[in-house]
Design a protein around this motif. Structure first.
Motif, short mmCIF file in Angstrom:
data_model
loop_
_atom_site.label_atom_id
_atom_site.label_comp_id
_atom_site.label_asym_id
_atom_site.label_seq_id
_atom_site.Cartn_x
_atom_site.Cartn_y
_atom_site.Cartn_z
N ARG A 217 -4.78 6.51 6.92
CA ARG A 217 -4.75 7.91 7.36
C ARG A 217 -5.14 8.87 6.24
O ARG A 217 -5.29 10.06 6.48
CB ARG A 217 -3.37 8.26 7.90
CG ARG A 217 -2.24 8.21 6.87
CD ARG A 217 -0.88 8.39 7.53
NE ARG A 217 0.21 8.38 6.58
CZ ARG A 217 0.74 9.47 6.03
NH1 ARG A 217 0.24 10.66 6.31
NH2 ARG A 217 1.76 9.40 5.19
N ARG A 218 -5.34 8.37 5.03
CA ARG A 218 -5.65 9.23 3.88
C ARG A 218 -7.11 9.13 3.45
O ARG A 218 -7.50 9.75 2.48
CB ARG A 218 -4.76 8.86 2.69
CG ARG A 218 -3.28 9.10 2.94
CD ARG A 218 -2.45 8.61 1.78
NE ARG A 218 -1.02 8.76 2.02
CZ ARG A 218 -0.07 8.25 1.26
NH1 ARG A 218 -0.40 7.55 0.19
NH2 ARG A 218 1.21 8.43 1.55
N ARG A 266 4.25 23.76 11.79
CA ARG A 266 4.50 23.24 10.46
C ARG A 266 5.82 23.80 9.93
O ARG A 266 6.03 25.01 9.88
CB ARG A 266 3.34 23.64 9.54
CG ARG A 266 3.54 23.34 8.04
CD ARG A 266 3.80 21.88 7.78
NE ARG A 266 3.42 21.44 6.44
CZ ARG A 266 4.22 20.81 5.60
NH1 ARG A 266 5.49 20.56 5.94
NH2 ARG A 266 3.77 20.40 4.43
N THR A 309 3.88 7.08 -1.42
CA THR A 309 4.82 7.66 -0.45
C THR A 309 6.24 7.67 -1.02
O THR A 309 6.96 8.67 -0.89
CB THR A 309 4.77 6.87 0.87
OG1 THR A 309 3.45 7.00 1.43
CG2 THR A 309 5.79 7.42 1.87
N GLU A 352 6.47 14.74 0.59
CA GLU A 352 6.43 14.50 2.04
C GLU A 352 5.51 13.35 2.43
O GLU A 352 5.06 13.25 3.57
CB GLU A 352 6.02 15.76 2.80
CG GLU A 352 6.92 16.96 2.57
CD GLU A 352 6.45 18.17 3.36
OE1 GLU A 352 6.77 18.27 4.56
OE2 GLU A 352 5.73 19.01 2.75
N TYR A 354 2.36 12.56 1.30
CA TYR A 354 0.93 12.83 1.44
C TYR A 354 0.07 12.22 0.35
O TYR A 354 -1.15 12.33 0.36
CB TYR A 354 0.69 14.35 1.56
CG TYR A 354 1.02 14.82 2.95
CD1 TYR A 354 0.12 14.67 3.99
CD2 TYR A 354 2.28 15.33 3.25
CE1 TYR A 354 0.44 15.05 5.28
CE2 TYR A 354 2.62 15.71 4.54
CZ TYR A 354 1.68 15.57 5.55
OH TYR A 354 2.01 15.93 6.83
N HIS A 416 -0.78 14.20 10.21
CA HIS A 416 -0.59 12.77 9.95
C HIS A 416 -1.85 12.14 9.37
O HIS A 416 -1.76 11.22 8.54
CB HIS A 416 -0.22 12.05 11.25
CG HIS A 416 -0.09 10.55 11.10
ND1 HIS A 416 0.94 9.96 10.40
CD2 HIS A 416 -0.90 9.53 11.52
CE1 HIS A 416 0.78 8.63 10.41
NE2 HIS A 416 -0.33 8.36 11.07
N HIS A 417 -3.03 12.59 9.78
CA HIS A 417 -4.28 11.92 9.43
C HIS A 417 -5.30 12.95 8.94
O HIS A 417 -5.42 14.04 9.50
CB HIS A 417 -4.84 11.19 10.65
CG HIS A 417 -5.82 10.10 10.31
ND1 HIS A 417 -7.04 10.34 9.73
CD2 HIS A 417 -5.75 8.74 10.48
CE1 HIS A 417 -7.69 9.20 9.55
NE2 HIS A 417 -6.94 8.22 9.99
#
Length: 433
Positions: A217-218, A266, A309, A352, A354, A416-417
């Motif tokens: 997702r990153r 958010r 993470t 969080e 990311y 999320h993505h």
């Protein structure tokens, strides 16, 4: 003819009769009322048509307008706290249809799967959520440019075609370049080093490409990076700059994107907690934190997404991890004179979950050491002769970093993505639209 105004400016026209040129986002009817949700690219607002205020033919035709019909709507603006999108609505007196869709609009007001939405990305972009994300992206870009421009950095545009790798050779996109091979750039950093020797402090901001076979997702194969570089700057000053930069972006988004963050639902509390100074820990300390929190990492390995993470969730603010093992860093990284097994580098990991948003550090400025490093990494020396010239003629200590725009947008928006953070994402399985 009524004045044409944009929805983003509608608050300045309460009580006036104006025209909006846009599209029909949605509509519902209730007896003698039509409620039209309008969009014009700058915002969304509700228009209300009363049967008694317009001729019967127009009222009846309006009932059959399809989603995404392009229309010019005229009416009187009034305040209404109950209205959707914004606390204003328009009492419609006239509608001109510019063009009707030739078939049913595919992205309807129901749940759609991600694969379907990605296939229709060119249309999905029209929805309030996607518009909000792109507006946050726009504000982050403004914040980035403003930060460096205010500090009198010189913008230097880096080329997209390059003769060799900046990072690992396994992540290059190769292309024919007339009689030779070229590669899509992985980074503008090497060129910024040359720029720093000319202007003192520079930055580039543009697209970069990585052929990583990753579906996390990153990751994107095409993404935007901003890369400052400063002459006579060492690691601690580099970390100071990165810290101030991230704080500036967060503060700018909180100040200028309130409506968009609300649309995205958010939770801004974690962003509001972010304040300098950020924690600074060594690679060794980071490994211990990862292990203590259930991570499975071997000392000497680079951090994967699960490791980042864990670190991101361990701190309320971005954490700066410095002095990674030199063996896992790029050929241009300067080694720590106090411990040559470590590189004078830093990664900034967002909270969080990311992940890494910044990577940087000091560059090797001794020409002989750099030549040796190029050989050890099995890179073609001839492709780096110009880069070595930067050291041959007035070499100085210098440092910089790169920030990934899309990961930063994902973090600010709480997404999320990263596929939602760029207008037309490019991934391993996605090159259309």
């Amino acid at each position: 003819m009524a004045e044409h105004v944009y929805i983003e400016d509608i608050a300045d026209h309460v009580g006036e009769t104006v025209t909006i040129k846009g599209w029909l986002y949605n509509m519902r009817s209730s007896g003698k009322l039509h409620f039209l949700e309008l969009r014009d690219g700058t915002g969304f607002m509700q228009g209300v048509m009363f049967k008694g205020d317009v001729d019967e033919e127009l009222f009846d035709k309006t009932n059959y307008l399809r989603q995404e019909t392009s229309i010019i709507v005229t009416g009187t603006v009034k305040e209404d706290e109950r209205a959707p999108f914004i606390p204003f609505e328009m009492g419609i007196s006239d509608i001109e249809v510019v063009a009707e869709p030739t078939q049913e609009y595919p992205v309807t007001h129901k749940e759609h799967g991600v694969a379907f939405l990605m296939e229709n990305r060119h249309l999905w972009m029209r929805t309030p959520r996607q518009v909000a994300i792109m507006k946050v992206r726009h504000e982050i870009i403004k914040a980035i440019r403003g930060f460096f421009d205010d500090r009198k950095f010189q913008l230097v545009d880096a080329p997209i075609f390059t003769p060799a790798a900046v990072e690992g050779t396994t992540t290059l996109f190769e292309t024919e370049y007339f009689s030779q091979k070229a590669y899509l750039t992985q980074s503008g950093q090497l060129y910024m080093e040359a720029g720093a020797m000319a202007f003192g402090k520079v930055y580039c901001f543009g697209p970069t490409f990585r052929a990583e076979k990753s579906k996390t997702r990153r990751h994107l194969t095409e993404f935007w990076m901003v890369e400052p570089e400063v002459a006579y700057m060492e690691l601690d000053e580099d970390m100071d700059l990165a810290e101030a930069f991230v704080q500036h972006i967060v503060s700018h988004v909180l100040e200028h994107c309130k409506d968009e963050l609300e649309t995205l639902e958010r939770d801004t509390a974690p962003l509001e907690k972010i304040a300098q100074p950020f924690p600074r820990i060594s690679y060794d300390e980071a490994v211990e934190i990862i292990k203590e929190n259930g991570g499975d990492i071997e000392y000497g390995a680079d951090f994967g997404a699960p490791d980042e993470t864990i670190l991101g969730e361990h701190f309320d603010t971005p954490v700066m991890v410095h002095r990674y093992p030199a063996d896992i860093k790029a050929f241009y990284m300067r080694k720590d004179p106090n411990d040559e097994t470590k590189a004078l580098c830093v990664d900034v990991i967002a909270p969080e979950g990311y992940g890494e948003i910044i990577g940087g550090g000091e560059r090797e400025w001794d020409v002989e050491k750099l030549e040796k490093s190029i050989e050890e990494h099995n890179l073609p020396m001839e492709a780096f002769e110009w880069y070595l010239d930067v050291r041959r003629y007035g070499s100085v200590p210098h440092a910089g970093f790169g920030l990934g725009l899309e990961r930063t947008v994902a973090w600010m928006c709480g997404l999320h993505h990263v596929r939602e953070t760029i207008p037309f994402p490019r991934m391993m399985d996605k090159i259309i639209p």
